[in-house]
Design an enzyme around this catalytic site. Structure first.
Site, PDB file in Angstrom:
ATOM      1  N   GLU A  55      48.264  47.209 -78.060  1.00 12.10           N
ATOM      2  CA  GLU A  55      48.372  48.880 -77.922  1.00 12.10           C
ATOM      3  C   GLU A  55      49.793  48.726 -76.724  1.00 12.10           C
ATOM      4  OE1 GLU A  55      46.365  46.812 -76.936  1.00 12.10           O
ATOM      5  OE2 GLU A  55      46.959  46.671 -74.658  1.00 12.10           O
ATOM      6  N   LYS A 102      53.050  47.255 -67.183  1.00 12.62           N
ATOM      7  CA  LYS A 102      52.316  48.134 -68.244  1.00 12.62           C
ATOM      8  C   LYS A 102      51.105  47.874 -67.428  1.00 12.62           C
ATOM      9  CE  LYS A 102      49.510  46.212 -72.401  1.00 12.62           C
ATOM     10  NZ  LYS A 102      49.127  45.349 -73.194  1.00 12.62           N
ATOM     11  N   ASP A 139      44.693  44.027 -67.567  1.00 10.64           N
ATOM     12  CA  ASP A 139      46.015  44.520 -68.872  1.00 10.64           C
ATOM     13  C   ASP A 139      46.335  45.549 -68.018  1.00 10.64           C
ATOM     14  OD1 ASP A 139      46.868  43.784 -71.138  1.00 10.64           O
ATOM     15  OD2 ASP A 139      45.852  45.231 -72.301  1.00 10.64           O
ATOM     16  N   ASP A 152      45.070  46.933 -80.923  1.00 10.57           N
ATOM     17  CA  ASP A 152      45.066  45.918 -79.929  1.00 10.57           C
ATOM     18  C   ASP A 152      46.387  45.540 -79.363  1.00 10.57           C
ATOM     19  OD1 ASP A 152      44.068  44.704 -78.100  1.00 10.57           O
ATOM     20  OD2 ASP A 152      42.833  43.033 -79.136  1.00 10.57           O
ATOM     21  N   LYS A 201      38.237  44.155 -79.342  1.00 10.82           N
ATOM     22  CA  LYS A 201      37.942  42.241 -78.930  1.00 10.82           C
ATOM     23  C   LYS A 201      36.300  42.144 -79.392  1.00 10.82           C
ATOM     24  CE  LYS A 201      42.022  43.158 -75.720  1.00 10.82           C
ATOM     25  NZ  LYS A 201      42.506  41.784 -76.470  1.00 10.82           N
ATOM     26  N   ASP A 215      41.220  46.906 -71.494  1.00  9.49           N
ATOM     27  CA  ASP A 215      42.191  46.975 -73.351  1.00  9.49           C
ATOM     28  C   ASP A 215      40.823  46.870 -73.817  1.00  9.49           C
ATOM     29  OD1 ASP A 215      42.972  46.722 -75.793  1.00  9.49           O
ATOM     30  OD2 ASP A 215      44.537  45.004 -75.156  1.00  9.49           O
ATOM     31  N   ARG A 231      52.386  47.550 -75.852  1.00  9.62           N
ATOM     32  CA  ARG A 231      54.103  47.294 -76.883  1.00  9.62           C
ATOM     33  C   ARG A 231      54.250  48.831 -76.960  1.00  9.62           C
ATOM     34  NH1 ARG A 231      53.370  43.180 -81.688  1.00  9.62           N
ATOM     35  NH2 ARG A 231      52.539  42.571 -80.419  1.00  9.62           N
TER      36      ARG A 231
HETATM   37  N1  BES Z   1      46.510  42.705 -73.289  1.00 13.48           N
HETATM   38  C1  BES Z   1      45.954  42.553 -74.643  1.00 13.48           C
HETATM   39  C2  BES Z   1      46.796  40.376 -74.571  1.00 13.48           C
HETATM   40  C3  BES Z   1      46.531  39.612 -73.077  1.00 13.48           C
HETATM   41  C4  BES Z   1      45.702  38.391 -74.243  1.00 13.48           C
HETATM   42  C5  BES Z   1      46.564  39.330 -72.227  1.00 13.48           C
HETATM   43  C6  BES Z   1      44.378  37.400 -72.939  1.00 13.48           C
HETATM   44  C7  BES Z   1      45.984  38.689 -71.470  1.00 13.48           C
HETATM   45  C8  BES Z   1      44.939  38.059 -72.564  1.00 13.48           C
HETATM   46  C9  BES Z   1      47.205  42.909 -75.693  1.00 13.48           C
HETATM   47  O1  BES Z   1      46.971  44.992 -75.702  1.00 13.48           O
HETATM   48  C10 BES Z   1      46.579  42.360 -77.122  1.00 13.48           C
HETATM   49  O2  BES Z   1      45.281  42.570 -77.247  1.00 13.48           O
HETATM   50  N2  BES Z   1      47.257  41.854 -78.163  1.00 13.48           N
HETATM   51  C11 BES Z   1      46.995  41.001 -79.410  1.00 13.48           C
HETATM   52  C12 BES Z   1      48.122  41.491 -80.284  1.00 13.48           C
HETATM   53  C13 BES Z   1      47.901  41.336 -81.756  1.00 13.48           C
HETATM   54  C14 BES Z   1      46.873  42.589 -81.702  1.00 13.48           C
HETATM   55  C15 BES Z   1      49.026  41.127 -81.946  1.00 13.48           C
HETATM   56  C16 BES Z   1      46.566  39.582 -79.001  1.00 13.48           C
HETATM   57  O3  BES Z   1      47.273  39.288 -78.260  1.00 13.48           O
HETATM   58  O4  BES Z   1      45.917  39.107 -79.454  1.00 13.48           O
HETATM   59 ZN    ZN Z   2      46.496  45.123 -73.945  1.00 20.21          ZN
HETATM   60 ZN    ZN Z   3      45.218  44.808 -77.127  1.00 21.35          ZN
END
Ligand code: BES
Ligand code: ZN
Ligand code: ZN
Length: 502
Positions: free
Chosen positions: A351, A267, A290, A349, A279, A272, A353
């Site tokens: 993103e 990834k 990220d 967020d 966020k 992000d 996937r």
């Molecule tokens: N990059 C984040 C996941 C992440 C969070 C990595 C904390 C490292 C530390 C990912 O893109 C994300 O924001 N995921 C969301 C998904 C949700 C919106 C379904 C999450 O985990 O909150």
């Molecule tokens: Zn992310």
């Molecule tokens: Zn994200």
């Protein structure tokens, strides 16, 4: 820092500190230390209640009776409990202690004979040396000269061994240097601000790897118009809010006699923000991390020409920023991925996937590999499930699962098997498109993210590592200072070196 083997007797090794290891309930003063030192060491052990427990360290003066200035005895816990992780933690703790206490230029480490029996000689040495390199790592690029000077770096580490052990020890050192160099490269890439590590920068890092590989690694970078032609609609959807152009990076290394193609996908979101589903400031603070999956893949390729495993490895990184803007993807938008499946975006967020969906299906279709492995800082939910130290592992192949687990044990990088629970598939179905990028309900977010990805892997055996937790240290640990950890690099290098086709 360089690491050298010497056949000098340990009493004659001229260093600032001589380190050895002491298992709980054992008596392990190296026999070749002068007899007059033994009672002195034993008395210090009793007075300071040193029992060889994990994390215990005893510093003793050598009283001028040997060449080393200080002795450092490092507790490892019970012999039967010592695995690669604990071994490296003990070494790293010792290096950290010695660096803060006596700021040495040179140290010597005596590797206990039972380790070389327990882990196989070369691997025991490699684990120790790797731990020294990784524990000494600091990211100092943005510190002033004044601050840098305060840190005295280790210059030399000596491994005193018998003549019979020289060859194996040298092999271990060489292996550790390759694994550490790659891990450090990944740490550096994650620690750099996102302003530096743009998708264009990652592409140029890939190109440099190709150039310095003497033909062993070929690299292809695709820009936005090519990505459009490749019909990667989900990736392009994420990229469109940013002023930084997206890049699709493909690296290839081939020393396989036949078949044995492994695809690695990282990834590569260079920052992000969450996009329009922005966020909070707190959650955004570390989001330069990220691209840790991408950093791991680049780092692996950077050393393949030296490690020379007999496999065919293809690496993919779909790199872009996730930004809010007038052009950005909006909740409710529908994207079409490479394999034709449509995705309703409900949260911009989620993103990662989307970018992975395109690359997974593209690689499955065009490269027809034996296996595909993706590394992604994918979900906060995986951190809720497994904490900061352990990556989640999902796979459609039992053989692949157990090979990765073996590599995890061998390298001390912790992973844990998670389910691809088919009953939850319903939770990522959309009423308007084929899939949605978030789930119905609140729980099991790491599992539904993995299930989402599984829709894009076709028939290729695939494993997914959610490295959101272990890719970044919020606080320093002995083996990794605060920041990027380089997680996954050693795991993948070990996997590729031992890959026999699954
Ligand atoms: N990059 C984040 C996941 C992440 C969070 C990595 C904390 C490292 C530390 C990912 O893109 C994300 O924001 N995921 C969301 C998904 C949700 C919106 C379904 C999450 O985990 O909150
Ligand atoms: Zn992310
Ligand atoms: Zn994200």
């Amino acid at each position: 820092m360089k690491c050298v083997v010497k056949t000098t007797p340990i009493a004659k090794v001229d260093v600032d500190a001589l380190l050895w290891f002491h298992a709980e309930e054992e008596d392990a003063i190296p026999a070749d230390l002068p007899a007059e030192l033994h009672p002195h060491i034993r008395e210090s052990m009793i007075r300071e209640q040193f029992e060889g427990k994990e994390g215990q360290i005893l510093t003793v003066s050598s009283r001028g009776s040997i060449a080393a200035y200080k002795l450092l005895i490092v507790g490892t816990g019970k012999r039967k409990d010592v695995d690669v992780f604990r071994l490296q933690k003990a070494v790293a703790t010792a290096v950290y202690t010695v660096q803060t206490q006596i700021k040495p230029a040179r140290i010597a480490i005596v590797i206990p004979p039972y380790w070389t029996g327990q882990f196989d000689g070369v691997n025991a040495v490699a684990a120790v040396v790797e731990a020294v390199h990784l524990a000494s790592y600091r990211f100092l690029r943005y510190k002033s000269e004044e601050e840098r000077k305060k840190l005295r770096m280790l210059e030399e580490v000596i491994l005193p061994v018998s003549a019979a052990r020289v060859e194996g020890t040298e092999k271990g050192i060489a292996l550790a240097e390759i694994f550490s160099r790659a891990t450090i490269m990944a740490r550096d890439l994650v620690n750099e601000p996102s302003e530096v590590t743009t998708p264009t920068h990652l592409a140029s890092v890939a190109q440099d790897i190709g150039k310095s590989s003497k033909g062993a690694v070929s690299v292809k970078i695709s820009d936005k118009s090519e990505i459009e032609k490749m019909k990667m609609g989900a990736f392009l959807g994420v990229a469109r809010g940013s002023d930084e152009p997206p890049k699709l990076i493909r690296l290839e290394y081939n020393r396989a006699k036949r078949g044995k193609t492994v695809v690695l996908i990282g990834k590569g979101i260079t920052f992000d923000t969450g996009g329009l589903s922005l966020k909070s400031a707190d959650h955004m603070e570390t989001m330069k991390l990220d691209m840790a999956g991408a950093a791991a893949v680049l780092a692996v390729f950077s050393v393949l020409p030296i490690l020379r495993p007999e496999v065919h490895v293809i690496g993919y990184i779909a790199s872009c920023e996730n930004m809010p803007s007038g052009k950005a993807l909006k909740p409710g938008d529908i994207l079409r991925a490479y394999n034709g499946k449509t995705i309703e975006v409900l949260n911009t967020d989620a993103e990662g996937r989307l970018t992975l969906a395109d690359v997974l299906s593209y690689a499955a279709d065009n490269d027809k590999p034996q296996v595909m492995i993706d590394l992604a800082t994918l979900t906060g939910a995986c951190m809720v499930a497994l904490g900061n130290d352990i990556a989640g592992l999902w796979s459609t192949s039992d053989t692949l699962l157990s090979s990765l687990e073996k590599s995890a044990v061998a390298t001390g990088e912790k992973i844990w098997r998670m389910p691809l629970e088919n009953e939850y598939m319903e939770l990522v179905k959309s009423h308007i498109a084929d899939l949605k990028n978030t789930q119905t309900g609140r729980y099991g977010g790491a599992v539904t993210a993995a299930l989402f990805l599984s829709e894009f892997t076709g028939t290729i055996p695939w494993a997914h590592l959610d490295i959101a937790g272990p890719s970044y240290n919020e606080k320093s640990s002995p083996l990794v200072p605060k920041g990027g950890t380089g997680f996954g690099v050693r795991l993948l290098l070990h996997f590729l070196s031992t890959y026999r086709s699954v």
